[in-house]
Design a protein around this motif. Structure first.
Motif, mmCIF file in Angstrom:
data_model
loop_
_atom_site.group_PDB
_atom_site.id
_atom_site.type_symbol
_atom_site.label_atom_id
_atom_site.label_comp_id
_atom_site.label_asym_id
_atom_site.label_seq_id
_atom_site.Cartn_x
_atom_site.Cartn_y
_atom_site.Cartn_z
ATOM 1 N N ASP A 29 0.832 -1.212 0.000
ATOM 2 C CA ASP A 29 0.000 0.000 0.000
ATOM 3 C C ASP A 29 0.863 1.256 0.000
ATOM 4 O O ASP A 29 0.575 2.225 -0.707
ATOM 5 C CB ASP A 29 -0.930 0.012 1.214
ATOM 6 N N THR A 30 1.932 1.233 0.782
ATOM 7 C CA THR A 30 2.831 2.390 0.851
ATOM 8 C C THR A 30 3.511 2.631 -0.493
ATOM 9 O O THR A 30 3.586 3.764 -0.966
ATOM 10 C CB THR A 30 3.888 2.179 1.959
ATOM 11 N N VAL A 31 4.000 1.563 -1.114
ATOM 12 C CA VAL A 31 4.660 1.693 -2.419
ATOM 13 C C VAL A 31 3.676 2.206 -3.460
ATOM 14 O O VAL A 31 4.002 3.071 -4.280
ATOM 15 C CB VAL A 31 5.290 0.349 -2.846
ATOM 16 N N ASP A 32 2.433 1.700 -3.447
ATOM 17 C CA ASP A 32 1.411 2.177 -4.388
ATOM 18 C C ASP A 32 1.106 3.658 -4.174
ATOM 19 O O ASP A 32 0.946 4.416 -5.134
ATOM 20 C CB ASP A 32 0.127 1.360 -4.246
ATOM 21 N N ALA A 33 1.030 4.080 -2.925
ATOM 22 C CA ALA A 33 0.753 5.490 -2.630
ATOM 23 C C ALA A 33 1.891 6.378 -3.118
ATOM 24 O O ALA A 33 1.650 7.451 -3.688
ATOM 25 C CB ALA A 33 0.539 5.678 -1.135
ATOM 26 N N ILE A 34 3.127 5.938 -2.916
ATOM 27 C CA ILE A 34 4.278 6.721 -3.385
ATOM 28 C C ILE A 34 4.292 6.773 -4.903
ATOM 29 O O ILE A 34 4.509 7.835 -5.504
ATOM 30 C CB ILE A 34 5.590 6.126 -2.835
ATOM 31 N N ARG A 55 1.733 9.155 -6.107
ATOM 32 C CA ARG A 55 2.079 10.548 -5.820
ATOM 33 C C ARG A 55 3.105 11.113 -6.801
ATOM 34 O O ARG A 55 3.061 12.280 -7.150
ATOM 35 C CB ARG A 55 2.610 10.666 -4.400
ATOM 36 N N VAL A 56 4.048 10.300 -7.238
ATOM 37 C CA VAL A 56 5.097 10.786 -8.143
ATOM 38 C C VAL A 56 4.796 10.478 -9.606
ATOM 39 O O VAL A 56 5.599 10.787 -10.471
ATOM 40 C CB VAL A 56 6.484 10.215 -7.760
ATOM 41 N N SER A 57 3.656 9.907 -9.865
ATOM 42 C CA SER A 57 3.263 9.601 -11.238
ATOM 43 C C SER A 57 3.170 10.899 -12.050
ATOM 44 O O SER A 57 2.554 11.881 -11.601
ATOM 45 C CB SER A 57 1.910 8.894 -11.228
ATOM 46 N N PRO A 58 3.773 10.957 -13.245
ATOM 47 C CA PRO A 58 3.699 12.176 -14.067
ATOM 48 C C PRO A 58 2.266 12.627 -14.336
ATOM 49 O O PRO A 58 1.982 13.816 -14.349
ATOM 50 C CB PRO A 58 4.401 11.777 -15.362
ATOM 51 N N LYS A 59 1.372 11.665 -14.523
ATOM 52 C CA LYS A 59 -0.027 12.022 -14.770
ATOM 53 C C LYS A 59 -0.620 12.730 -13.554
ATOM 54 O O LYS A 59 -1.294 13.759 -13.691
ATOM 55 C CB LYS A 59 -0.826 10.756 -15.077
ATOM 56 N N ARG A 60 -0.367 12.202 -12.360
ATOM 57 C CA ARG A 60 -0.896 12.817 -11.135
ATOM 58 C C ARG A 60 -0.248 14.178 -10.871
ATOM 59 O O ARG A 60 -0.908 15.117 -10.437
ATOM 60 C CB ARG A 60 -0.668 11.912 -9.933
#
Length: 110
Positions: free
Chosen positions: A22-27, A30-35
């Motif tokens: 869950d933590t890795v998915d949240a990170i 958060r750093v996804s270019p789309k987001r």
């Protein structure tokens, strides 16, 4: 070795793995270019709205929702601020400036 049951250890390991996932998915989200782009666009829209509101308040123009059927030439017809006082002020400044300039030139000749 320890008093911990192997089944309990496996449950703790599984829970820790799930939390880590869950933590890795949240990170990653958060750093996804789309987001990042979506957050940036939302921030720019918010700042632009605040700027337009501030300028409108300074000019005495109130916002109103624009309807699809609105005539583009009449959007500001009811709320357009009067420019007459500004133009009169500019005219007075120009006339006074020209009068002072002419007065100084005439004074230098004599």
């Amino acid at each position: 070795m320890a008093d911990t049951d192997p089944d309990e250890l496996e449950r703790r390991i599984a829970r820790t793995r799930a939390e880590l996932a869950d933590t890795v998915d949240a990170i990653a989200d958060r750093v996804s270019p789309k987001r990042v782009a979506e957050r940036t666009v939302a921030d720019v829209k918010t700042r632009a709205t605040h700027l337009v509101t501030s300028v409108g308040d300074a000019l005495g123009v109130t916002q109103r929702p624009v309807e699809y059927a609105d005539d583009p030439d009449r959007l500001w017809a009811e709320e357009q601020p009067s420019l007459a006082p500004v133009l009169i002020g500019v005219g007075v400044v120009l006339v006074v400036g020209a009068a002072i300039t002419l007065w100084r030139r005439r004074r230098r000749r004599f």
